[in-house]
Design an enzyme around this catalytic site. Structure first.
Site, PDB file in Angstrom:
ATOM      1  N   LYS A 248     -13.924  -5.310  10.657  1.00  0.00           N
ATOM      2  CA  LYS A 248     -14.632  -4.372   9.789  1.00  0.00           C
ATOM      3  C   LYS A 248     -16.079  -4.175  10.253  1.00  0.00           C
ATOM      4  O   LYS A 248     -16.612  -3.069  10.199  1.00  0.00           O
ATOM      5  CB  LYS A 248     -14.588  -4.886   8.351  1.00  0.00           C
TER       6      LYS A 248
ATOM      7  N   VAL B  39       0.832  -1.205   0.000  1.00  0.00           N
ATOM      8  CA  VAL B  39       0.000   0.000   0.000  1.00  0.00           C
ATOM      9  C   VAL B  39       0.865   1.253   0.000  1.00  0.00           C
ATOM     10  O   VAL B  39       0.655   2.180  -0.788  1.00  0.00           O
ATOM     11  CB  VAL B  39      -0.962   0.015   1.213  1.00  0.00           C
TER      12      VAL B  39
ATOM     13  N   GLY C  83      -3.022 -16.568  -4.869  1.00  0.00           N
ATOM     14  CA  GLY C  83      -2.652 -15.374  -4.123  1.00  0.00           C
ATOM     15  C   GLY C  83      -3.830 -14.663  -3.466  1.00  0.00           C
ATOM     16  O   GLY C  83      -3.682 -13.587  -2.910  1.00  0.00           O
TER      17      GLY C  83
ATOM     18  N   ILE D 251     -13.647   1.100  -1.904  1.00  0.00           N
ATOM     19  CA  ILE D 251     -15.081   1.389  -1.980  1.00  0.00           C
ATOM     20  C   ILE D 251     -15.392   2.518  -1.009  1.00  0.00           C
ATOM     21  O   ILE D 251     -15.167   2.381   0.186  1.00  0.00           O
ATOM     22  CB  ILE D 251     -15.932   0.156  -1.625  1.00  0.00           C
TER      23      ILE D 251
ATOM     24  N   GLU E 270      -3.701 -16.131   2.152  1.00  0.00           N
ATOM     25  CA  GLU E 270      -2.340 -16.203   2.648  1.00  0.00           C
ATOM     26  C   GLU E 270      -1.995 -17.626   3.081  1.00  0.00           C
ATOM     27  O   GLU E 270      -2.877 -18.472   3.248  1.00  0.00           O
ATOM     28  CB  GLU E 270      -2.183 -15.249   3.832  1.00  0.00           C
TER      29      GLU E 270
ATOM     30  N   ARG F 137      10.952  -0.528   8.659  1.00  0.00           N
ATOM     31  CA  ARG F 137      11.833  -1.301   9.529  1.00  0.00           C
ATOM     32  C   ARG F 137      13.078  -1.741   8.781  1.00  0.00           C
ATOM     33  O   ARG F 137      14.167  -1.785   9.333  1.00  0.00           O
ATOM     34  CB  ARG F 137      11.091  -2.532  10.082  1.00  0.00           C
ATOM     35  N   ARG F 138      12.895  -2.091   7.507  1.00  0.00           N
ATOM     36  CA  ARG F 138      14.026  -2.620   6.739  1.00  0.00           C
ATOM     37  C   ARG F 138      14.229  -1.802   5.475  1.00  0.00           C
ATOM     38  O   ARG F 138      13.622  -2.077   4.443  1.00  0.00           O
ATOM     39  CB  ARG F 138      13.772  -4.083   6.394  1.00  0.00           C
TER      40      ARG F 138
ATOM     41  N   GLY G  92     -11.453  -1.627   1.133  1.00  0.00           N
ATOM     42  CA  GLY G  92     -10.510  -1.059   0.167  1.00  0.00           C
ATOM     43  C   GLY G  92     -10.942   0.294  -0.364  1.00  0.00           C
ATOM     44  O   GLY G  92     -11.181   1.229   0.399  1.00  0.00           O
TER      45      GLY G  92
ATOM     46  N   GLY H 251      -6.101  -4.985  -1.869  1.00  0.00           N
ATOM     47  CA  GLY H 251      -5.078  -4.751  -2.887  1.00  0.00           C
ATOM     48  C   GLY H 251      -4.408  -3.418  -2.670  1.00  0.00           C
ATOM     49  O   GLY H 251      -4.995  -2.487  -2.119  1.00  0.00           O
TER      50      GLY H 251
END
Lengths: 441, 441
Positions: free
Chosen positions: B208, B18, B190, B139, B193, B49-50, B137, B316
């Site tokens: 939500k 994101v 995909g 919407i 997870e 963090r990285r 998302g 997404g």
């Protein structure tokens, strides 16, 4: 902390179906509204032309015929306009803003004809001008376009924004009725007015398309810029032809960017925008195809957000009043906070392209003579105007011989020229039906 | 007129899928954003963090590992949080607001667990806290609920708010797959997870639901208040049973007012609210039934607006970033105007009722012995708990004898007691399937 302030006073212009619902909601939702705004909302006056017609539930002491006097009164903070039409609504709204009031309106005709004058006044006098109720009733649509998608890049808005015509077309699709039969039924059920011109000729949808295009593309668009075709010419045969293609006929309002021909100077905005209203076939698998009866729905395609759809009742007193109240709370909060909301900005100023340059697809149904060489002659006509054929199907034989042709995307002017050319062919007895096809190829 | 001001400076916390989209949109939409806000938006820093994992397109000079330092910097105006999770996100957002920054977040878990702390800080420090991206998302849903419907009275919010589970259930419905098979396919593509717990056990949807219920009913609701059941127990037989009823199984998030039993003291708000997530049957004619694959849609029923539906991609990077940008513009406008937007108000403080008091309907599928008196025994069990039967159907004979029962609306506790009772009957060999039925009776 800002100092405490007294109630905000609201003047209502018009007290018909929508106005009397606004009065009811202001009364019944008073506690909720006060909690959201931070101070109560109070009705300061209701201007009507014929006080004897005002419905029960409105305090007679608030009713006046002097709309001009009401909007300029010092003790009024916000004006809600639900009269409709161009005048006196425009003059009253301008007077209100000039004297420091913010305005909430449901007036699509005025916004589509002369929104620029109203927005200029809002900017000049630091007033709010909110108009969610002008398009698609209670469906929250303008605010998402104006605010939620503001960081996105809208490619296309495709909508069913007129309930009357959707009801008629849905009846034609469901039971094979002709246009006139379906219109009569819609009139009998109250879905269509005695004079249905504004709906069936697409004027209502065109006004809404102008408002949507302006918001989506940050570009000035008026109703006069919108290419408009109504549904009076849609026949039972057209609807049946759509069925044969697994499509349905809908009156669509379409606002889209027209991509550049590759000229880099056009950038991401494309060559301009196309704004149009016409009956078209869409695939039954498209989310808009399942919008039945008098419902409205608007499909938005944006670069990052992807495909969004907003669905609901597009008209009626209660839904429209719900949208007015939502705007009223937003405006009231801005008044309490001392900061007006965003004024429309049309900084992109993209050209509105003529219909001939709009890229679309055609479905063409021909009655042809049943002889060798017909298809060759027809295909040559398409080739002559550089229109590519996606599919062609022959149906029937002899006197009944028919060709159904579906094209790939091409400029509308080229497609029109093909149809003209086909009409001149000896082997084509009649061009029985021509309809645009929308939705993905 | 307010004095001209320089660019607004934005700190970004997190730069994954994101965050990197947010960076891209800030760059590519810079002109549009500046026009809408009234001043440019400028990236002040990106905390990760990285740093070695930051994608191309982000200026390395802006990247820091010191998130705490970034959110308290004087030259930062707005903080965008897309790290997710409870800590350190909560501490960073509180620090940001304490030092006068407004916050945009996509963090549903934190808002559902401890939104009250964040809202209290926003109120105390006069900061904005916007979180459209936390639910569904791109919407636009929270803003319509929060602003457009604010003058209306919401009865119910019924939504498909988790794309993973909708994909799985859609596969089960389309091709008869079992849960495990459909989950594996979703993982391969995909959509799910490697550890799918948060999705398939309903935790994501419950968070939500809490956020939606709070907004719809102006009542504090946390994830812990939400009755939650996942879809791991949904079998191919359940899905087939739904088909037999012309229904489809969806994982629904349901927030509704529970009407009073007639006690006038409950007023229009009813006895309280019910907030729950579980797989349920809905009629195929319901607009939510046609939501396929990983799409999300939320159906809202309000007194005046009627039925509304909002549909689109629910997850997404790009859609979520679009929602973040919409919020960012709203917050930036408020900063420029010097007035924060509305802070959540939970003035209604309605009780969240336990699941047992929630009124719903059951579909019950029984394997029974094929002998006289079975139906009488089964019916008596329903009668004993005052649950009214809407329809009963016998299928098969002998070893295959089955009863399908659909109830009228009744308290969930009574329905559960009926199922317990049925399990104890000699004539019932197995309670093969129990599922709630939603949508209109």
């Amino acid at each position: 902390m800002k100092p405490e302030r007294g109630p905000l006073r609201v003047a209502l212009l018009g007290c018909g179906v929508v106005g009397s619902e606004v009065v009811r909601l202001l009364r019944e939702q008073a506690d909720d509204l006060a909690a959201r705004v931070g101070t109560p909302l109070e009705l300061a006056g209701v201007a009507v032309r014929r006080p004897e017609r005002v419905r029960a539930g409105v305090d007679p002491a608030l009713v006046t015929t002097d709309a001009q006097g009401l909007v300029t009164r010092d003790d009024v903070d916000i004006v809600v306009e639900v009269i409709g039409g161009i005048e006196p609504a425009r003059t009253l709204m301008l007077e209100a803003m000039k004297t420091g009031k913010s305005v909430v309106t449901a007036n699509k005709a005025l916004l589509a004809e002369d929104g620029a004058t109203l927005f200029a006044a809002a900017r000049e006098y630091g007033a709010d001008l909110y108009y969610e109720a002008s398009v698609a009733g209670a469906i929250p649509l303008l605010r998402p376009l104006r605010e939620s998608l503001v960081g996105d890049h809208v490619h296309r808005v495709l909508g069913i924004v007129n309930g009357t015509t959707n009801y008629i077309l849905d009846q034609m699709d469901s039971n094979g009725a002709g246009f006139n039969e379906a219109l009569e039924e819609a009139q009998a059920l109250g879905y269509a007015e005695a004079d249905p011109t504004a709906d069936v000729e697409g004027f209502d949808a065109a006004a809404k398309a102008a408002i949507l295009a302006q918001l989506a593309f940050h570009t000035p668009v008026t109703a006069a810029d919108v290419h408009r075709e109504g549904i009076t010419e849609v026949s039972a045969a057209d609807v049946a032809g759509a069925k044969g293609m697994d499509c349905v006929v809908k009156l669509l309002a379409i606002c889209e960017r027209v991509p550049s021909d590759g000229g880099a100077q056009d950038g991401r905005n494309g060559r301009g925008v196309s704004v149009r209203v016409y009956p078209a076939m869409i695939p039954r698998s498209h989310p808009l195809a399942s919008v039945r009866e008098a419902y409205n729905a608007v499909f938005v395609e944006a670069e990052s957000a992807g495909s969004l759809m907003f669905y609901g009742a597009g008209a009626g007193g209660a839904p429209t009043a719900s949208a007015v109240l939502g705007d009223l709370v937003a405006v009231a909060r801005n008044v309490v906070g001392g900061t007006p909301g965003p004024v429309e900005v049309t900084y992109a100023k993209l050209p509105v392209l003529p219909m001939g340059e709009t890229v679309t697809r055609y479905y063409i149904h021909l009655d042809v003579t049943d002889e060798a060489g017909v298809l060759a002659a027809v295909a040559a006509e398409f080739a002559r105007h550089e229109v590519s054929i996606q599919a062609v199907r022959q149906v029937g034989l002899g006197e009944e011989a028919q060709l159904v042709v579906v094209t790939h995307r091409a400029p509308d002017a080229a497609l029109s020229a093909v149809v003209e050319g086909l009409r001149g062919l000896d082997s084509v007895r009649e061009v029985a039906s021509v309809m645009r096809v929308e939705g993905e190829e």
